[in-house]
Write an enzyme that holds these catalytic residues in place. Structure first.
Site, mmCIF file in Angstrom:
data_model
loop_
_atom_site.group_PDB
_atom_site.id
_atom_site.type_symbol
_atom_site.label_atom_id
_atom_site.label_comp_id
_atom_site.label_asym_id
_atom_site.label_seq_id
_atom_site.Cartn_x
_atom_site.Cartn_y
_atom_site.Cartn_z
ATOM 1 C CG ASN A 93 20.952 -12.451 1.402
ATOM 2 O OD1 ASN A 93 20.204 -11.628 0.860
ATOM 3 N ND2 ASN A 93 22.007 -12.086 2.121
ATOM 4 C CB CYS A 154 21.552 0.751 -3.449
ATOM 5 S SG CYS A 154 20.994 0.430 -1.812
ATOM 6 C CB ILE A 214 31.671 -5.723 5.795
ATOM 7 C CG1 ILE A 214 31.585 -7.186 6.226
ATOM 8 C CG2 ILE A 214 33.028 -5.182 6.018
ATOM 9 C CD1 ILE A 214 32.518 -8.129 5.454
HETATM 10 C C1 LIG Z 1 19.060 -12.329 4.807
HETATM 11 C C2 LIG Z 1 19.863 -11.071 4.895
HETATM 12 C C3 LIG Z 1 19.270 -9.847 4.572
HETATM 13 C C4 LIG Z 1 20.024 -8.663 4.657
HETATM 14 N N1 LIG Z 1 19.427 -7.462 4.375
HETATM 15 C C5 LIG Z 1 20.134 -6.300 4.532
HETATM 16 C C6 LIG Z 1 19.502 -5.038 4.328
HETATM 17 O O1 LIG Z 1 18.303 -4.945 4.039
HETATM 18 N N2 LIG Z 1 20.272 -3.915 4.477
HETATM 19 C C7 LIG Z 1 21.599 -3.960 4.841
HETATM 20 O O2 LIG Z 1 22.249 -2.914 4.977
HETATM 21 N N3 LIG Z 1 22.205 -5.159 5.071
HETATM 22 C C8 LIG Z 1 21.504 -6.308 4.920
HETATM 23 N N4 LIG Z 1 22.112 -7.521 5.177
HETATM 24 C C9 LIG Z 1 23.522 -7.541 5.593
HETATM 25 C C10 LIG Z 1 23.671 -7.656 7.130
HETATM 26 O O3 LIG Z 1 23.128 -6.536 7.778
HETATM 27 C C11 LIG Z 1 25.147 -7.787 7.532
HETATM 28 O O4 LIG Z 1 25.842 -6.641 7.114
HETATM 29 C C12 LIG Z 1 25.838 -9.011 6.931
HETATM 30 O O5 LIG Z 1 24.937 -10.086 6.809
HETATM 31 C C13 LIG Z 1 27.033 -9.459 7.738
HETATM 32 O O6 LIG Z 1 26.653 -9.794 9.062
HETATM 33 P P1 LIG Z 1 26.316 -11.313 9.541
HETATM 34 O O7 LIG Z 1 27.421 -12.178 9.040
HETATM 35 O O8 LIG Z 1 26.200 -11.220 11.017
HETATM 36 O O9 LIG Z 1 24.996 -11.670 8.890
HETATM 37 C C14 LIG Z 1 21.374 -8.725 5.061
HETATM 38 C C15 LIG Z 1 21.950 -9.953 5.394
HETATM 39 C C16 LIG Z 1 21.223 -11.120 5.314
HETATM 40 C C17 LIG Z 1 21.879 -12.422 5.682
#
Ligand SMILES: Cc1cc2nc3c(=O)[nH]c(=O)nc-3n(C[C@H](O)[C@H](O)[C@H](O)COP(=O)(O)O)c2cc1C
Length: 328
Positions: A93, A154, A214
């Site tokens: 993404n 960031c 992570i």
């Molecule tokens: C669509 C999307 C948007 C995300 N937006 C943020 C965000 O705004 N801030 C943040 O710290 N992590 C963001 N993440 C990261 C997730 O919080 C998470 O760390 C990462 O996706 C790994 O977990 P998962 O495999 O369960 O999705 C985003 C992930 C996805 C898929």
């Protein structure tokens, strides 16, 4: 005369019909930086936005806590489309942190989140130290904000570097924010580093109350027919099952390097996935991408965790934390 021993036939067999005490269900509750979570499954920042958008399909109250999508000082529309592409075992993404900005978050999003009755952790993302200071000072003074999470994935426009890839930048940022934040301060680490333990330690030494890791892993998907990036933002962040072994390894390394609690995430879709993180040293887990396919993933995970605890005779999920056995 000696009392006669009663014979078998004289014995009355009294059946105990009093209610048996219920076998106590093991506890899923965890405490992090003084915040009590009824269960250790948190909504990871991002996929569930600010909750309002998904409330009709996701039971948000099933999560132990809710971490918001990262809030920026100014409103952001996000990156050009496509913002998400599917890859084998994961999502790439490049949303570009679309959000209402600090003012919009406080006016529109926070009032809804307050109604959930679970701890709310507000993730913030700045492009400079000053922006982070503004965000933390405004968010932390709002009622019902249990903690602020600093998203260090960031870019710092002044240093030309992502805060969280550099231990010194991370230390300077977090120590400044710690002094200005009256509520617990969590730090969300980026995996796009050589040694996660060094950055994790820098965050802890700067006063972080907990670490979350992570974040997504940097990636690029190419449309070979057009020889163009598949994402409007060119590169993106990979999430989902593809990143889980990397995430578990990093959680293990961070937990060994630090004494503050670690919240683990990356590719969790079922209870066994979550258990890998607990065993590696996480005190709670975050679930992001899995809610896209399984909106009730939080309650499924809690059921699966409870049955694991029962099966293994543990009375609490905390008994599992950091129990990885390595035979030498
Ligand atoms: C669509 C999307 C948007 C995300 N937006 C943020 C965000 O705004 N801030 C943040 O710290 N992590 C963001 N993440 C990261 C997730 O919080 C998470 O760390 C990462 O996706 C790994 O977990 P998962 O495999 O369960 O999705 C985003 C992930 C996805 C898929």
């Amino acid at each position: 005369m000696r009392d006669q021993e009663p014979g078998i036939k004289d014995q009355t067999i009294v059946q105990d019909r009093s209610p048996k005490p219920e076998a106590r269900s093991p506890s899923l509750a965890v405490e992090i930086a003084g915040i009590r979570f009824a269960n250790p499954v948190l909504a990871a920042p991002g996929p569930l936005g600010f909750g309002r958008e998904v409330q009709s399909v996701v039971d948000l109250r099933a999560f132990g806590g809710f971490v918001t999508k990262s809030v920026t000082v100014e409103p952001r529309a996000g990156n050009p489309y496509p913002q998400v592409v599917q890859t084998p075992s994961g999502w790439l993404n490049s949303l570009g942190l679309p959000n209402h900005g600090l003012g919009g978050f406080i006016a529109k999003d926070l009032p809804f989140l307050r109604t959930l009755g679970i701890p709310i952790i507000v993730s913030v993302a700045g492009e400079s130290v000053d922006e982070f200071v503004t965000l933390v000072e405004w968010v932390a003074r709002e009622a019902d904000v249990a903690a602020v999470e600093v998203n260090v994935a960031c870019p710092n426009v002044h240093a030309g570097l992502v805060f969280g890839v550099d231990a010194n930048l991370t230390y300077e940022l977090i120590s400044l924010l710690r002094a200005r934040c009256p509520v617990p301060l969590f730090v969300k680490l980026t995996p796009n580093v050589t040694d996660i333990a060094v950055v994790a330690r820098a965050a802890q030494e700067a006063g972080a109350d907990a670490l979350a890791l992570i974040n997504t892993i940097a990636g690029l998907a190419i449309d070979v027919e057009r020889r163009q990036p598949k994402l409007g933002g060119v590169t993106g962040g990979l999430s989902g099952p593809a990143i889980r072994p990397v995430a578990v390894r990093m959680v293990w390394e961070a937990a060994r390097a630090c004494t503050i609690p670690v919240i683990g995430m990356g590719g969790i879709t079922g209870a066994d996935d979550a258990l890998e993180f607990f065993i590696a040293g996480a005190r709670a887990v975050g679930v992001g991408s899995a809610v896209i396919d399984t909106p009730n993933v939080a309650s499924q995970l809690c059921e699966g965790l409870t049955s694991y605890l029962v099966r293994h005779g543990f009375s609490s999920i905390t008994d599992v934390v950091g129990t990885l056995e390595i035979s030498s």
